[in-house]
Design an enzyme around this catalytic site. Structure first.
Site, short mmCIF file in Angstrom:
data_model
loop_
_atom_site.label_atom_id
_atom_site.label_comp_id
_atom_site.label_asym_id
_atom_site.label_seq_id
_atom_site.Cartn_x
_atom_site.Cartn_y
_atom_site.Cartn_z
N THR A 13 41.76 41.56 35.30
CA THR A 13 42.25 40.22 35.84
C THR A 13 41.14 39.73 37.19
O THR A 13 40.50 38.89 37.43
CB THR A 13 43.77 40.00 36.43
OG1 THR A 13 44.46 40.20 35.29
CG2 THR A 13 43.87 38.70 37.16
N ILE A 14 41.01 40.83 38.16
CA ILE A 14 40.45 40.48 39.40
C ILE A 14 38.89 40.99 39.22
O ILE A 14 38.00 40.23 39.40
CB ILE A 14 40.87 41.44 40.43
CG1 ILE A 14 42.58 40.94 40.91
CG2 ILE A 14 40.00 41.05 41.70
CD1 ILE A 14 42.63 39.67 41.23
N GLY A 111 46.45 46.39 46.10
CA GLY A 111 47.08 47.46 45.39
C GLY A 111 46.81 48.75 46.09
O GLY A 111 47.68 49.84 45.60
N CYS A 141 46.84 39.14 47.01
CA CYS A 141 46.75 37.64 46.96
C CYS A 141 47.66 37.16 48.08
O CYS A 141 47.52 36.15 48.58
CB CYS A 141 47.04 37.21 45.36
SG CYS A 141 48.40 38.11 44.81
N ASN A 142 48.95 37.43 47.95
CA ASN A 142 49.88 36.87 48.96
C ASN A 142 49.51 37.05 50.33
O ASN A 142 49.67 36.25 51.26
CB ASN A 142 51.32 37.49 48.71
CG ASN A 142 51.83 36.95 47.22
OD1 ASN A 142 52.15 35.74 47.51
ND2 ASN A 142 52.31 38.00 46.52
N HIS A 221 52.04 32.05 42.76
CA HIS A 221 53.04 32.18 43.66
C HIS A 221 53.08 30.93 44.71
O HIS A 221 52.38 30.16 44.72
CB HIS A 221 52.52 33.14 44.69
CG HIS A 221 52.02 34.53 44.29
ND1 HIS A 221 52.97 35.50 43.43
CD2 HIS A 221 50.89 35.22 44.20
CE1 HIS A 221 52.20 36.57 43.07
NE2 HIS A 221 50.68 36.40 43.74
P1 NAD Z 1 44.16 44.76 35.68
O1 NAD Z 1 45.17 45.89 35.16
O2 NAD Z 1 44.13 43.20 35.05
O3 NAD Z 1 42.77 45.14 35.62
C1 NAD Z 1 42.18 46.76 36.08
C2 NAD Z 1 41.16 47.05 35.05
O4 NAD Z 1 40.78 48.34 35.44
C3 NAD Z 1 41.48 47.11 33.69
O5 NAD Z 1 40.56 46.50 33.07
C4 NAD Z 1 41.72 48.41 33.20
O6 NAD Z 1 41.05 48.78 31.86
C5 NAD Z 1 40.69 49.10 34.25
N1 NAD Z 1 40.88 50.64 34.43
C6 NAD Z 1 42.17 51.42 34.54
N2 NAD Z 1 42.03 52.52 34.82
C7 NAD Z 1 40.78 52.71 35.08
C8 NAD Z 1 39.83 53.63 35.42
N3 NAD Z 1 40.52 55.08 35.50
N4 NAD Z 1 38.46 53.57 35.61
C9 NAD Z 1 37.91 52.36 35.38
N5 NAD Z 1 38.66 51.42 35.14
C10 NAD Z 1 39.93 51.27 34.69
O7 NAD Z 1 44.22 44.73 37.28
P2 NAD Z 1 44.27 43.71 38.32
O8 NAD Z 1 45.50 42.53 38.38
O9 NAD Z 1 43.08 43.12 38.10
O10 NAD Z 1 44.29 44.38 39.46
C11 NAD Z 1 43.33 45.05 40.11
C12 NAD Z 1 43.69 45.23 41.69
O11 NAD Z 1 43.59 43.82 42.29
C13 NAD Z 1 44.91 45.89 41.80
O12 NAD Z 1 44.80 46.84 43.24
C14 NAD Z 1 45.83 44.67 42.47
O13 NAD Z 1 46.78 44.96 43.31
C15 NAD Z 1 44.87 43.57 43.15
N6 NAD Z 1 45.16 42.37 42.88
C16 NAD Z 1 45.46 41.79 41.77
C17 NAD Z 1 46.10 40.45 41.66
C18 NAD Z 1 46.46 39.77 40.52
O14 NAD Z 1 47.53 39.03 40.69
N7 NAD Z 1 46.32 40.14 39.39
C19 NAD Z 1 45.72 39.83 43.06
C20 NAD Z 1 45.18 40.33 43.86
C21 NAD Z 1 45.01 41.71 44.17
#
Ligand code: NAD
Length: 343
Positions: A13-14, A111, A141-142, A221
């Site tokens: 996602t990010i 995270g 994000c929050n 949110h």
């Molecule tokens: P996500 O699960 O959508 O994406 C994570 C990606 O990392 C996936 O593509 C996964 O395949 C990959 N991955 C998993 N294990 C791995 C590894 N060992 N090596 C390399 N890649 C690997 O997660 P996300 O929502 O993008 O969240 C990522 C970070 O951003 C987290 O710390 C989260 O807290 C933070 N975040 C998320 C959001 C949200 O709303 N989704 C908002 C702000 C911050």
């Protein structure tokens, strides 16, 4: 202009949004993305011509799926000037030794625990303090939403106290297995929620208490916040300051009929914004209310995109590429980030 080489480790996602944003920056080059599973996101990255790197054990899986792989994640990190780690919660910290051993600067996401980095970051609040820091954590994000509001309010009158309730989206739209689907869940039932502590990693010494609940929605949110400021404030001053602050936009519900997160997202879709992203904090203008030294307001936070501009600015802060104002301006211009009214 010589471009800095940026790698994005974790393409979800990010990560996919940060990768796209990097490709739009005049001073950055995306050298590739780290991806562990050969899923649809990897297929799309490959189709876009983005170089994919994976862990040794998964090379065969990618080959089977017909997705081209340029090498291992270690190869990618070696080539980069800086890595944006966007792997899932807690995984980023496990990569820190690799970034350290190769002497690379790295950004982590919200995270991860705050102590993974030298500083927690929110561009409007502490860009200057982050300059030259090797490891920067871009807060969640929050927390990003709360910090944009608090640091902007601080310009009008010193914020002395914050009380906020965070109504969290249950899942991102792509997350098929997460719930709840018919419940509102205190998150956690005890007070305060961790968000207050996270705000304090960026602005120290503020009296802040937060509570959070999870609601069955995927779009955004929504926060309700009450701030106590040092001097009596005027509603118009708050509105004018928000209207002149990039990354905060106002929506007037009476005039536009937009009075929910669903309608904000629909506007973004109608505007043709990529993935319907809204990296700005969207403040409901009608909710801004003052009572002496207290300010009340409600705003929406698009969880999937709000941290994207922060990551771009954090890259520049870490590598000392630009000052705060210039970086924020370049990021906003290239990503089409608005100020003023949504409509
Ligand atoms: P996500 O699960 O959508 O994406 C994570 C990606 O990392 C996936 O593509 C996964 O395949 C990959 N991955 C998993 N294990 C791995 C590894 N060992 N090596 C390399 N890649 C690997 O997660 P996300 O929502 O993008 O969240 C990522 C970070 O951003 C987290 O710390 C989260 O807290 C933070 N975040 C998320 C959001 C949200 O709303 N989704 C908002 C702000 C911050």
């Amino acid at each position: 202009m010589e471009k800095v080489k940026v790698a994005v480790n974790g393409y979800g996602t990010i990560g996919k949004r940060v990768a796209d944003a990097i490709r739009l920056q005049p001073d950055m080059e995306l050298i590739g993305v780290g991806k562990t599973s050969p899923n649809y996101e990897a297929i799309i990255a490959d189709k876009k011509g983005i170089k994919i790197y994976t862990v040794k054990d998964n090379l065969g899986k990618f080959e089977k799926s017909g997705i081209r792989v340029a090498g291992t994640i270690e190869d990618m990190v070696k080539e980069a000037d800086i890595v944006v780690d966007t792997t899932p919660n807690g995984v980023g910290a496990t990569y820190k030794p690799l970034y350290q051993s190769l002497g690379k600067n790295a950004l982590f996401q919200g995270g991860e625990k705050a102590d993974v980095a030298d500083i927690s970051f929110s561009a409007l609040c502490n860009y200057d303090e982050a300059k030259g820091k090797k490891y920067i954590r871009v807060v969640s994000c929050n927390t990003t939403g709360m910090l944009r509001i608090i640091c902007t309010m601080n310009k009008i009158s010193k914020v002395e106290k914050v009380r906020a309730t965070i109504v969290r989206r249950a899942a991102d739209p792509k997350e098929v297995k997460r719930g709840p689907i018919n419940s509102i869940v205190p998150d956690p039932a005890s007070v305060p929620s961790h968000h207050a502590k996270d705000v304090l990693t960026v602005i120290k010494g503020i009296d802040i208490v937060t509570m959070a609940v999870i609601a069955p929605t995927t779009l955004m949110h929504l926060h309700t916040m009450v701030l106590t400021v040092k001097n009596k404030v005027n509603r118009d001053d708050i509105i004018n300051t928000f209207l002149n602050t990039p990354r905060i936009i106002l929506v007037n519900s009476s005039r536009t009929t937009v009075s929910s997160t669903a309608e904000i997202i629909e506007v973004s879709r109608d505007m043709g914004r990529v993935r319907y992203d809204i990296p700005e904090v969207v403040v409901f203008e009608d909710s801004i209310y003052t009572n002496g030294n207290e300010v009340f307001l409600m705003y929406g936070v698009h969880q999937e995109s709000i941290v994207v501009p922060e990551n771009i600015d954090a890259i520049r802060a870490s590598l000392g590429l630009m000052g705060k104002e210039e970086s924020i301006k370049v990021t906003n211009d290239t990503l089409g980030i608005m100020k003023g009214y949504l409509l």
